[in-house]
Design a protein around this motif. Sequence first.
Motif, PDB file in Angstrom:
ATOM      1  N   GLN A   1      21.996 -12.790 -36.980  1.00 43.68           N
ATOM      2  CA  GLN A   1      20.749 -11.995 -36.834  1.00 43.68           C
ATOM      3  C   GLN A   1      20.300 -11.091 -38.393  1.00 43.68           C
ATOM      4  OE1 GLN A   1      19.385 -11.790 -34.041  1.00 43.68           O
ATOM      5  NE2 GLN A   1      18.365 -10.488 -35.418  1.00 43.68           N
TER       6      GLN A   1
ATOM      7  N   GLN B   1      12.097 -19.948 -42.871  1.00 39.72           N
ATOM      8  CA  GLN B   1      12.068 -18.829 -41.606  1.00 39.72           C
ATOM      9  C   GLN B   1      12.571 -20.107 -39.938  1.00 39.72           C
ATOM     10  OE1 GLN B   1      10.999 -15.955 -40.941  1.00 39.72           O
ATOM     11  NE2 GLN B   1      12.026 -15.675 -39.136  1.00 39.72           N
ATOM     12  N   GLU B   2      12.196 -20.665 -40.284  1.00 38.01           N
ATOM     13  CA  GLU B   2      12.798 -21.984 -38.909  1.00 38.01           C
ATOM     14  C   GLU B   2      14.106 -21.848 -38.583  1.00 38.01           C
ATOM     15  OE1 GLU B   2      10.513 -25.306 -38.599  1.00 38.01           O
ATOM     16  OE2 GLU B   2       8.727 -23.918 -37.525  1.00 38.01           O
TER      17      GLU B   2
ATOM     18  N   GLU C   1      12.943 -13.134 -42.450  1.00 36.33           N
ATOM     19  CA  GLU C   1      12.071 -12.336 -41.768  1.00 36.33           C
ATOM     20  C   GLU C   1      10.869 -11.371 -42.936  1.00 36.33           C
ATOM     21  OE1 GLU C   1      12.824 -11.160 -37.705  1.00 36.33           O
ATOM     22  OE2 GLU C   1      12.891 -12.777 -36.949  1.00 36.33           O
TER      23      GLU C   1
ATOM     24  N   ASN D   1      15.864 -19.084 -38.179  1.00 35.35           N
ATOM     25  CA  ASN D   1      15.712 -18.677 -36.551  1.00 35.35           C
ATOM     26  C   ASN D   1      16.482 -19.737 -35.423  1.00 35.35           C
ATOM     27  OD1 ASN D   1      13.814 -16.918 -36.790  1.00 35.35           O
ATOM     28  ND2 ASN D   1      12.444 -18.120 -36.376  1.00 35.35           N
ATOM     29  N   GLN D   2      16.882 -20.469 -35.737  1.00 36.60           N
ATOM     30  CA  GLN D   2      17.907 -21.689 -35.546  1.00 36.60           C
ATOM     31  C   GLN D   2      19.029 -20.977 -35.318  1.00 36.60           C
ATOM     32  OE1 GLN D   2      16.807 -23.949 -34.052  1.00 36.60           O
ATOM     33  NE2 GLN D   2      18.941 -23.519 -32.672  1.00 36.60           N
TER      34      GLN D   2
ATOM     35  N   ARG E   1      18.591 -13.445 -40.445  1.00 37.89           N
ATOM     36  CA  ARG E   1      17.796 -14.346 -40.069  1.00 37.89           C
ATOM     37  C   ARG E   1      16.853 -13.030 -39.977  1.00 37.89           C
ATOM     38  NH1 ARG E   1      16.466 -13.383 -33.316  1.00 37.89           N
ATOM     39  NH2 ARG E   1      13.157 -14.463 -33.508  1.00 37.89           N
ATOM     40  N   SER E   2      17.287 -11.864 -40.476  1.00 38.93           N
ATOM     41  CA  SER E   2      15.699 -10.251 -39.866  1.00 38.93           C
ATOM     42  C   SER E   2      15.987 -10.331 -41.750  1.00 38.93           C
ATOM     43  CB  SER E   2      16.693  -8.932 -40.139  1.00 38.93           C
ATOM     44  OG  SER E   2      17.244  -9.321 -38.644  1.00 38.93           O
TER      45      SER E   2
END
Length: 120
Positions: A37, A109-110, A44, A113-114, A40-41
């Motif tokens: 997480q 980004q993908e 992003e 997200n994965q 991912r953040s």
Amino acid sequence: MKLSHVSLLMVLLLSSVGCLSSSGEQGAGTTNPEVAQQVRSQVEEFVTAAQKSPRNAPANLSLMIESLEGASDRSDAFVHVQDEAQKLQELYQSKAAKDQIATQLTQLQEAANQLVANEN
């Protein structure tokens, strides 16, 4: 004003370096879902900032890649995110076309997200 945005982004990126620096003593209590997480953040935030201010993106990407190195020993999914970031760095260094960079930002980004999808 742009300088303050860059400074804020650098502070955010540098603060996450400590969070992801290693899986040793500092990160011993941090689980893969938590790190996923965080990564991912971080991705992003980078992608959003890169789209708003492409000129600052290469320097910010270098900082992010350094922080991703600490997470890459957790699993292949983390390595994949780091690899996608390094591909983006190569595009910036070769002064690639905007559409190639945009495509690679999407792939980065993908991959991030994965990470979260794999941990659920």
